[in-house]
Structures are given as structure tokens and as C-alpha cells.
Write an enzyme that holds these catalytic residues in place. Sequence first.
Site, PDB file in Angstrom:
ATOM      1  N   TYR A 182      39.756  48.222  50.973  1.00 46.00           N
ATOM      2  CA  TYR A 182      40.158  48.531  49.552  1.00 46.00           C
ATOM      3  C   TYR A 182      40.268  49.864  49.361  1.00 46.00           C
ATOM      4  O   TYR A 182      39.571  50.757  49.844  1.00 46.00           O
ATOM      5  CB  TYR A 182      38.984  48.054  48.425  1.00 46.00           C
ATOM      6  CG  TYR A 182      39.659  48.818  47.027  1.00 46.00           C
ATOM      7  CD1 TYR A 182      40.401  48.434  46.451  1.00 46.00           C
ATOM      8  CD2 TYR A 182      38.778  49.935  46.779  1.00 46.00           C
ATOM      9  CE1 TYR A 182      41.020  48.910  45.163  1.00 46.00           C
ATOM     10  CE2 TYR A 182      39.113  50.706  45.733  1.00 46.00           C
ATOM     11  CZ  TYR A 182      40.265  50.361  44.879  1.00 46.00           C
ATOM     12  OH  TYR A 182      40.785  50.939  43.810  1.00 46.00           O
ATOM     13  N   GLU A 258      31.602  53.282  41.050  1.00 51.63           N
ATOM     14  CA  GLU A 258      32.299  52.537  40.154  1.00 51.63           C
ATOM     15  C   GLU A 258      32.029  51.009  40.340  1.00 51.63           C
ATOM     16  O   GLU A 258      32.460  50.563  41.592  1.00 51.63           O
ATOM     17  CB  GLU A 258      33.754  52.869  40.207  1.00 51.63           C
ATOM     18  CG  GLU A 258      34.682  52.186  39.230  1.00 51.63           C
ATOM     19  CD  GLU A 258      36.028  52.755  39.383  1.00 51.63           C
ATOM     20  OE1 GLU A 258      36.388  53.922  39.892  1.00 51.63           O
ATOM     21  OE2 GLU A 258      36.896  51.937  39.078  1.00 51.63           O
ATOM     22  N   ARG A 305      35.335  52.409  31.404  1.00 48.89           N
ATOM     23  CA  ARG A 305      36.613  52.957  31.905  1.00 48.89           C
ATOM     24  C   ARG A 305      37.723  52.005  31.153  1.00 48.89           C
ATOM     25  O   ARG A 305      38.834  52.515  31.674  1.00 48.89           O
ATOM     26  CB  ARG A 305      36.513  52.332  33.562  1.00 48.89           C
ATOM     27  CG  ARG A 305      35.824  53.295  34.154  1.00 48.89           C
ATOM     28  CD  ARG A 305      35.914  53.397  35.646  1.00 48.89           C
ATOM     29  NE  ARG A 305      36.952  52.920  36.479  1.00 48.89           N
ATOM     30  CZ  ARG A 305      38.140  53.672  36.587  1.00 48.89           C
ATOM     31  NH1 ARG A 305      38.167  55.112  35.727  1.00 48.89           N
ATOM     32  NH2 ARG A 305      39.154  53.213  36.994  1.00 48.89           N
ATOM     33  N   TRP A 424      38.139  40.749  45.119  1.00 51.86           N
ATOM     34  CA  TRP A 424      38.968  41.764  45.972  1.00 51.86           C
ATOM     35  C   TRP A 424      38.520  43.150  45.110  1.00 51.86           C
ATOM     36  O   TRP A 424      38.208  43.281  44.030  1.00 51.86           O
ATOM     37  CB  TRP A 424      40.280  41.377  45.755  1.00 51.86           C
ATOM     38  CG  TRP A 424      41.376  42.700  45.953  1.00 51.86           C
ATOM     39  CD1 TRP A 424      41.271  42.943  47.362  1.00 51.86           C
ATOM     40  CD2 TRP A 424      41.816  43.525  45.365  1.00 51.86           C
ATOM     41  NE1 TRP A 424      42.137  44.264  47.580  1.00 51.86           N
ATOM     42  CE2 TRP A 424      42.584  44.421  46.318  1.00 51.86           C
ATOM     43  CE3 TRP A 424      42.105  43.832  43.907  1.00 51.86           C
ATOM     44  CZ2 TRP A 424      43.087  45.679  45.864  1.00 51.86           C
ATOM     45  CZ3 TRP A 424      42.632  44.717  43.674  1.00 51.86           C
ATOM     46  CH2 TRP A 424      43.293  45.405  44.455  1.00 51.86           C
TER      47      TRP A 424
HETATM   48  C1  CS2 Z   1      41.363  50.736  41.009  1.00 52.98           C
HETATM   49  C2  CS2 Z   1      42.548  50.236  40.679  1.00 52.98           C
HETATM   50  O1  CS2 Z   1      41.716  52.686  39.974  1.00 52.98           O
HETATM   51  C3  CS2 Z   1      41.021  52.318  40.200  1.00 52.98           C
HETATM   52  O2  CS2 Z   1      39.705  52.508  39.892  1.00 52.98           O
HETATM   53  O3  CS2 Z   1      40.334  49.892  40.883  1.00 52.98           O
HETATM   54  O4  CS2 Z   1      43.266  50.884  41.705  1.00 52.98           O
HETATM   55  C4  CS2 Z   1      42.909  48.701  40.778  1.00 52.98           C
HETATM   56  O5  CS2 Z   1      42.534  48.215  41.891  1.00 52.98           O
HETATM   57  C5  CS2 Z   1      44.313  48.391  40.017  1.00 52.98           C
HETATM   58  O6  CS2 Z   1      44.461  49.172  38.852  1.00 52.98           O
HETATM   59  C6  CS2 Z   1      44.560  47.152  39.856  1.00 52.98           C
HETATM   60  O7  CS2 Z   1      45.710  46.751  39.484  1.00 52.98           O
HETATM   61 MG    MG Z   2      38.536  50.854  39.917  1.00 51.59          MG
END
Ligand code: CS2
Ligand code: MG
Length: 424
Positions: A182, A258, A305, A424
Site C-alpha cells: 500500500y 492511521e 479524518r 486492502w
Molecule cells: C489513503 C487514501 O490518503 C489516505 O490516507 O488512505 O489514499 C485512500 O487509499 C484512497 O483515498 C482511497 O480512495
Molecule cells: Mg488513509
Amino acid sequence: MTGTRSSAPSSPSAGEPQGSAREREIVEARVVVTSPGRNFVTLKLVTRSGVYGLGDATLNGRELAVASYLQDHVVPNLIGRDAGRIEDTWQFLHRGAYWRRGPVTMTAIAAVDVALWDILGKMAGLPLYRLLGGRSREGALVYGHANGRDIGEASDAVGGFLEQGFLAVRAQCGVPGVKKAYGISSGKAYEPAESELPAETVWNTPRYLETAPKLFERLRADHGSQVELLHDVHHRLSPIEAARLARDLEPYRLFWLEDATPAENQQAFELIRQHSVTALAVGEVFNSIWDCKHLIERQLIDYIRTTIVHGGGISHVRRLADFAALYQVRTGFHGATDLSPVTMGAALHFDTWVPNFGIQEYMFHSEETDAVFPHDYALREGRLHVGDTPGHGVDLDEALAAKYPYAPKQLPVARLEDGSMWDW
Ligand code: CS2
Ligand code: MG
């Protein structure tokens, strides 16, 4: 996609006060789907006076579901309404729908709400932050995204952000043995919704738990104690694993950790709190105050958030932020590139006002996206500053938007090495 009332916008009749009920009548509503590098859904509401408002309605990977919700079920209810009745319209769409909450519904409601606040600002000649109660700070502290295939690359990426004046940086790095970890993408800009059908990724918790503390040990060694560091687990750990990671990261004093574990089970965070004092952030996938009521009331998180576009708009997120303030929980709005500049503009006005502001996520939109959505916010010395354009200060170039047709893209999925589906 459009909804109109037979009489088109016309100039206010002589003698009518500026912003009269007749001038405020919504006569047209358009849902614009455009893909300048990625998909965005935007709602444009036009009043009889010709003043219009814009709201973002983008839900990554499910864009057309929100577009249809708006076009088929919301727009017919808006034509002929008074654009000044922001609260009543919110209650009508929320209470009146019977089927409450959920990301599709709340994103659609947010688009209407933000467009109405935008109209109010334009009619009053005031920037949105002044309607909310005025400036509480000069600029909104933002964090950028530093990613690397390994720890060294991630550290170099953090250095790059510091050179650009960022004061806070989120860091993610590849995990040995994990393909497509990720936060790490093949291209230059991070963009998770890459393909028409979801990309398959493979997850390995033990390897990740070994790597993450080493990343932050290195970042503190390379960049010192001043920079604020953040990290996103992206919902992948069990509560006890999350507790262990939060404890292992304590020496590196993160600004936040987070989405350490999925938060549908809000009680899960009690376990993390029992074991660590690492600050916790949650809520980008929430869409209602009810999704985080227990987390906030029990002081199980430090930052919320949930941002404007997925949380029912300014009218609902304002309630959420006020509730969070009672428990010293601060805002840390989601701000990935799948939220359009319209959300970023509205969020920054909110950040400029909200007393319990924490930080704002900020990733650069592509040049194509910025051209379709001209805006007046600007980054200076690690903070984003809004301008004084009436409303939220973000526009839509519809002619340019029409040149970028919708292209279906979905977010990836994750599996464990044995093939089981994972978060995910
Ligand atoms: C993520 C995002 O920015 C973040 O903290 O969790 O990149 C997330 O995966 C996307 O906004 C999903 O659309
Ligand atoms: Mg995020």
C-alpha cells in the site's frame, strides 16, 4: 446529465433585494463526470440569478453510483427549491430519504450541501471561512506523501518534502516479500485506482510489522526530531497487532498512526489504547457522526479524518467537529487525490475556521485536474492558504472537463498468501 426548470436563469428583476427568495431559486442542476487523469463527479447548482455553486461527489471506484443517486433521485427534488435553505435541504435529503447514511448517500448529500454553501458565499460576497465564523489561523498545516520501494528510498522522499518546505510528512515503504505494498505505486504519482477491474495485491502482516518500525527508526536518524511523521496502516491489522505496532512505534513519536485496524468495531480501539500512547487517526471511510461516536466519546482516537465530501458536507462535518472538540479530538481531513479540488477548497476553508484543527492531508493533483478545477488556494511554507474569493474558491471549466470522458477504474483488493481475502 441535467435537470432544469423551464424558465432559464435571468437577471434579478428591478427592485428585488440582492439574494431574494426568487433570486435564490434553484433552476438548474448538472452532474458533471470528468476524468482529467482520474475520475471526478461534480454537482453544479444554478440559481435564477445566475449565481452557481459547486459540490464534489467523487467516491473512488463507485463514481457512477453517486452520479445516478444525484441525477435520478436528488436533482428532481432540488429544482424550484430555495438555495438559501441549506439546513432544511440537508435534513430533507437525510431524514427524508428514509434510507440513511452510507457512502453513496452521504457523498451525494455532501455535493448538494457544499454547492449551497458556495452559493451562499457568492451571494453574500464572502469567502466560506467567514460564513463559518471567521479565521482561526493563518494557514492549514498539511502533510505530504513520501513513498519508497524500500526504506532508503522512502527516507530520500521525506528529504524531498522537507526541501519543499513541508513540516509534516506521511511515510510508507515497500515490505520485503509483499508485491504492490500500500502507498507504493509504479508511476511517479501515487494513484491506487489503476485498472478497470481491481488489481490483486498480496499482504503479509508479520513482514510488515517487522519493517514499519525500522522505517521510522531510519527517518528519525536521517531527518531529526523536528519533522512531524505520519503513517497509514490502511486497515490491515487485527486489534492486538495494531496495539503492538503502536507500541513499537512509540520511540519515533509519530504525529499519528492511521487506520491501524478496521473501525467498524469501534471498541477495538480500546485494546490499542491500553498498550500505547501513539496518537491515533481514523475515519476517512466514515460518513456519519454515528460511525465515530464511541471512538470520540471514549477518547479512543486523537484525530478524526472524515472529510466534507464523504461525510455529508459542511453541515454535518461541522457537527462532527464540534462534538469531537468536547473530547479534545482534532480534525485531520482526508485529502488524497481522489477527492477533487472542490473538496480541497471547501476543506481548507473549514480548516481555516475550525477551532480544533489538527492537520490536513495534501497530495498534489495532476496539472490536468488543476486546469479543469481552477482554484485560489496556495501552498506556502508547509501550510495551505485559502484566498478571499467568495464561496469556496474552486471553479469548474466545463468545456475542458468535457474533453476527459469517464474511464472506469477500481481500487485494488488484497489477499493473504494463502488466497484469503483481506482488507486492502
Ligand atoms: C489513503 C487514501 O490518503 C489516505 O490516507 O488512505 O489514499 C485512500 O487509499 C484512497 O483515498 C482511497 O480512495
Ligand atoms: Mg488513509
